[in-house]
Enzyme design. Structure first.
Site, PDB file in Angstrom:
ATOM      1  CD  GLU A 167      16.165 -44.323  -2.730  1.00  0.00           C
ATOM      2  OE1 GLU A 167      15.802 -44.557  -1.563  1.00  0.00           O
ATOM      3  OE2 GLU A 167      15.516 -43.577  -3.497  1.00  0.00           O
ATOM      4  CD  GLU A 272      13.451 -42.019  -8.424  1.00  0.00           C
ATOM      5  OE1 GLU A 272      13.236 -41.369  -7.371  1.00  0.00           O
ATOM      6  OE2 GLU A 272      13.791 -43.225  -8.428  1.00  0.00           O
TER       7      GLU A 272
END
Length: 381
Positions: A167, A272
């Site tokens: 991220e 995820e």
């Protein structure tokens, strides 16, 4: 006949097809029908789940049995993140990670390390000196290298792939303003991959992020990986976090990103994965864990159970997603759910605590939902 019925009675069908007995074509077809997610997707991509502490410690027997039955790759929810495993300078908490890695080894699973460098869940000490002042670039680089060498080095040959950087991008495509970027500069991305390569030359190295279906963020991730490749830095794959909603993103946007990353010559992974069914207090379309809200009326609509009409929407959504993944099975190496069953999902408490969420294929009693059957059918075609 349900998939779980087939699991239970497949051995009997096999026995009936031996010796003096013969099988009808329907019985043979039943025996040949895949009986788990990993079997249905065999030859296409790994199917996985993220494990929590109770599961790696064996405290959830039903969950452990389900993991072994259905999945052939695992990711750790928290035990390998920097804060939990390295809470203080020169202090490491290896026991949970050791158990996680041992679980993968014992069950012959493709084992993922998540994650080496992330702005969230990073311990405060790593960015400051003893007086609490921000450390300099060289000091932070050394601390990063020591952390990666120690953690990735400990599991060398045991962890198959690492989310090296997690991220690093904002949704608009700009670099996320983190302490890593502020102190080291953009070079921290390159250094993280270099240090990971040194620590375990055989492990696959990934960049992982959410909302990579958004055009601006997609383009930025392509640029990030290209930039590293041009410098001779090894990047083996891009993890597209699949924190999706019931009606977003579009399949076209997901497909565009799968193709864009595959064009870089790297593996594409859906990581995820979950599907959020609950109303959204902020119209967010991502997974920024810093964005939280106080509980409000109307945002926990299914506290007593999921209506059939919504269950059907979830089933259709998963069918559509996995039909797309199956279509691009030549590009996708892994699809990993963020959790095992609904009771484990982080969406029960984010972005509001106490909500009852239903984003996975197995319910709170570890039973397959209709979406499970839809996924089995989609990947078995």
């Amino acid at each position: 006949m349900s998939v779980f019925y087939k699991k239970r009675f497949a051995p009997l069908l096999l026995l009936a097809c031996t010796g003096a007995y013969s099988c009808s074509s329907s019985e043979q077809a039943a025996e040949e029908t895949p009986t788990s997610l990993k079997e249905a997707a065999e030859g296409d991509f790994y199917i996985g789940a993220a494990l929590n502490y109770d599961q790696v410690y064996g405290r959830e027997e039903e969950a452990v049995a389900l993991i072994k039955e259905e999945f052939n790759t695992i990711s750790p929810e928290n035990m390998l993140k920097m804060g939990p495993i390295h809470p203080e300078q020169n202090v490491y908490n290896f026991e949970p990670a050791d158990k996680y890695v041992a679980f993968g080894e014992e069950n012959d699973m493709f084992t993922i390390g998540h994650t080496l460098v992330w702005h969230s869940q990073a311990p405060d000490w790593i960015f400051v000196d003893k007086e609490g002042n921000t450390v300099g670039r060289d000091t932070l680089l050394q601390r990063m290298e020591d952390h990666i060498a120690t953690v990735a080095g400990r599991y060398k040959g045991k962890i198959d792939g690492w989310d090296v950087v997690n991220e690093a991008l904002e949704d608009d495509g700009s670099l996320r303003q983190t302490k890593w970027l502020e102190i080291i500069g953009e070079e921290y991305l390159q250094k993280a991959f270099e240090f990971a390569k040194e620590a375990d030359p055989e492990a696959e190295l990934y960049y992982n992020d959410y909302s990579l279906w958004k055009p601006a963020k997609r383009e930025a991730a392509v640029h990030l990986v290209k930039n590293l490749q041009e410098k001779g830095i090894q990047v083996d794959g891009v993890g597209m976090q699949g924190h999706y909603g019931i009606d977003y993103p579009s399949l076209e946007d997901i497909e565009a990103s799968i193709n864009a990353f595959a064009d870089l010559g790297v593996k594409v992974m859906i990581t995820e994965l979950d599907v959020d069914l609950l109303p959204n207090p902020s119209n967010r379309q991502g997974a920024d864990i810093a964005m939280t809200f106080e509980p409000q009326e109307g945002f926990n609509p299914y506290a007593e159970g999921l209506p059939d009409s919504v269950q059907q929407k979830l089933t259709r959504r998963y069918a559509d997603l996995f039909e797309l993944f199956h279509k691009h099975r030549d590009k996708i190496s892994r699809v990993t759910f963020w959790g095992v069953a609904d009771k484990h999902s982080w969406l029960n408490d984010w972005p509001m605590e106490g909500r009852r969420s239903y984003p996975l294929l197995f319910d709170r009693d570890y039973q397959p939902k209709p979406a499970y059957e839809a996924v089995m059918e989609a990947v078995s075609e």
